[in-house]
Design a protein around this motif. Structure first.
Motif, PDB file in Angstrom:
ATOM      1  N   ILE A   1       0.211   9.122  10.022  1.00 60.34           N
ATOM      2  CA  ILE A   1       1.121   9.872   9.147  1.00 60.34           C
ATOM      3  C   ILE A   1       0.674  11.329   9.089  1.00 60.34           C
TER       4      ILE A   1
ATOM      5  N   LYS B   1       0.813  -1.221   0.000  1.00 62.85           N
ATOM      6  CA  LYS B   1       0.000   0.000   0.000  1.00 62.85           C
ATOM      7  C   LYS B   1       0.842   1.264   0.000  1.00 62.85           C
TER       8      LYS B   1
ATOM      9  N   VAL C   1       3.123   4.007  -2.540  1.00 63.92           N
ATOM     10  CA  VAL C   1       3.357   4.456  -3.906  1.00 63.92           C
ATOM     11  C   VAL C   1       4.863   4.549  -4.128  1.00 63.92           C
TER      12      VAL C   1
ATOM     13  N   TRP D   1      -2.111  10.095  -2.829  1.00 62.38           N
ATOM     14  CA  TRP D   1      -1.193   9.202  -3.543  1.00 62.38           C
ATOM     15  C   TRP D   1       0.111   9.925  -3.875  1.00 62.38           C
ATOM     16  N   GLU D   2      -0.020  11.113  -4.470  1.00 65.35           N
ATOM     17  CA  GLU D   2       1.178  11.800  -4.983  1.00 65.35           C
ATOM     18  C   GLU D   2       2.016  12.402  -3.878  1.00 65.35           C
ATOM     19  N   ARG D   3       1.365  12.929  -2.862  1.00 64.87           N
ATOM     20  CA  ARG D   3       2.123  13.658  -1.861  1.00 64.87           C
ATOM     21  C   ARG D   3       2.455  12.818  -0.645  1.00 64.87           C
ATOM     22  N   MET D   4       1.541  11.972  -0.209  1.00 65.49           N
ATOM     23  CA  MET D   4       1.823  11.137   0.949  1.00 65.49           C
ATOM     24  C   MET D   4       2.432   9.802   0.538  1.00 65.49           C
ATOM     25  N   LYS D   5       2.353   9.479  -0.755  1.00 63.80           N
ATOM     26  CA  LYS D   5       2.961   8.248  -1.292  1.00 63.80           C
ATOM     27  C   LYS D   5       2.359   6.997  -0.671  1.00 63.80           C
ATOM     28  N   ILE D   6       1.070   7.062  -0.362  1.00 61.54           N
ATOM     29  CA  ILE D   6       0.418   5.850   0.123  1.00 61.54           C
ATOM     30  C   ILE D   6      -0.767   5.513  -0.780  1.00 61.54           C
TER      31      ILE D   6
END
Lengths: 312, 312
Positions: free
Chosen positions: B24, A270, A272, B266-271
């Motif tokens: 987070i 989970k 990215v 997705w893009e900033r927290m990479k989750i």
């Protein structure tokens, strides 16, 4: 070569400017691999990649006078963002030479971190001329994305942190692009590992490091048609000798192996991550017998992806 | 209503079977929102969603005799996986009724956790008949995905952990689907928060909870054309009274707001999170003035996505 104390000093120097990234484990991936995998998550690093470490170290190592004039690099990838953000962190200008063909999203990211972009034609010659012109005009210092010792040492701090947390790792696997990350990792493993080895992972489509280790001289990629776009770059004369001396092996992986490793990481962990990051897990799964039963560190190099352009 | 000690006992009971998920934070999202955001990452929960908590509690609360005969539920989503995995964890059978039209990837996931699937026609009637038949034949106990007090209490433990770590949160925002998560969260906030309020986030496309709070009775979604597929389900008579009593407000969000919040995460927290999870951040960004300057907990409900079917 840098010594152990100096490498520790690098880490101390950059520590206030970087995140200590988390290490994630996954029962499922341990089952699939038969190994104990420890993922060092540089996708959670500032600006989303390990490049922040090397860029910060290179900038901090300049004299105050040099710093004031700014820094320049050519990159259309993570290093451009890393130099921009670390320059901004210490309040100096960053000049980024980028091919006019670079995706808009990457230009925006650099601008977002305060980098000043100079566009050039997408040729090596145009790129170098543009950088030289900036240096002439501003007195800025050029910093290479991977073939620079301060950059290499900075990149090594990810593995240092990983070994601080898990001192008994037996193998550490990193992707290989320009060679900065793996050279830095190999130095960290050399000084801070106990019977630990460094292994590189590289796409067949851009296997210059594999071939260079075979031939004993830096080989070029004639093409580099890989989804792992961070790994298209070539080794350099600063990192290659370190890699020759301290890296045990480079494992090459197919494009489909990269994509399925990427899918496993996204779906199961989970998180990215960039395709480049998935090459390391792909290598572990391709040559399972080398890793089975071992404690294996994997450097997740970054998490900057273009969501409009995914391989799924 | 359950009391504080009983809710603590729920947490103690399920603790060995669940992960304490990480919290987070993101500087960038704090800047964008003007609030201090604390994301409770249930996407890192076992099987990838908070549903594991409620399913586990409901199963553990059965007598040994009941447990031995197994459990049955109807779900084509995360609850099916949660019941399957928690049943397997304690070694009992799980029977899952799923419409024959459910995506293959969801069927595979349930099978992967050991669930035994019975397919039925995609109608309420067929689903209930299939469940009844299993109960008749096996003596298994039916567990509802959201309208079950033990399930609700279990879901509340995510907010309990969040408040353990950050006791001075002023608001906690959760997505609202069937109502189990928000009801459980509201109970946890009631007992363990200090001047903390619970806010729900719901797509305009499936705003049954918003309308139910307005009218004072359970309203239905006539359609539910939302990307937040986990939120298409309806409130029930067990969770609605808790929501009526303890939830301050439901904020509705547009589909594009969900998608841009999802992209930010997705893009900033990479989750990797599900679209449903992004509704909570979307609500915070839509009604900024309510959250500015406050410490806000956000429950990231899950991370099970179909990578072949992304909205980017």
């Amino acid at each position: 070569m840098i010594n152990k104390q100096e490498l520790s000093a690098v880490h101390e120097r950059i520590r206030p400017f970087i995140h200590k990234t988390p290490v994630i484990t996954s029962k499922l991936l341990d089952e699939i691999s038969g190994a104990g995998l420890f993922f060092k998550c540089e996708n959670f690093q500032r600006m989303g990649a390990f490049k922040m470490r090397g860029a910060t170290n290179a900038i901090l190592n300049l004299s105050r006078k040099q710093q004031e004039k700014g820094v320049v690099t050519h990159s259309s990838g993570n290093f451009a963002q890393a130099i921009s953000l670390s320059a901004r962190s210490i309040g100096i200008p960053a000049y980024i030479v980028m091919p006019s063909t670079a995706p808009q999203v990457k230009k925006e990211a650099v601008k977002g971190y305060g980098g000043r972009i100079t566009e050039c034609l997408p040729t090596l010659d145009a790129r170098e001329k543009a950088a030289e012109k900036i240096i002439d005009e501003t007195g800025a210092t050029f910093i290479h994305p991977s073939n620079d010792l301060d950059v290499i040492y900075g990149q090594g701090t990810a593995a240092m942190e990983l070994l601080e947390d898990y001192p008994d790792l037996e193998l550490i696997v990193t992707p290989v692009g320009g060679g900065g990350l793996i050279a830095g990792t190999a130095l960290a493993v050399h000084y801070f590992g106990k019977n630990c080895k460094t292994i590189g992972a590289e796409p067949f489509e851009a296997d210059d490091a594999f071939r260079s280790l075979q031939s004993g001289k830096i080989e070029e990629n004639e093409s580099a048609n890989t989804i792992a776009d961070g790994l298209k770059t070539q080794l350099g004369d600063k990192n290659f000798p370190i890699i020759q001396e301290l890296v045990s092996e480079i494992i090459r992986v197919e494009e489909e192996e990269i994509i399925s490793a990427l899918k496993l990481i996204w779906e199961r962990m989970k998180i990215v991550v960039e395709p480049s990051s998935a090459t390391a897990l792909a290598a572990v799964l391709r040559e399972k017998e080398k890793f089975e039963g071992k404690k294996v560190g994997i450097i997740i190099s970054g998490g900057n992806v273009d969501l409009k352009n995914l391989p799924f």
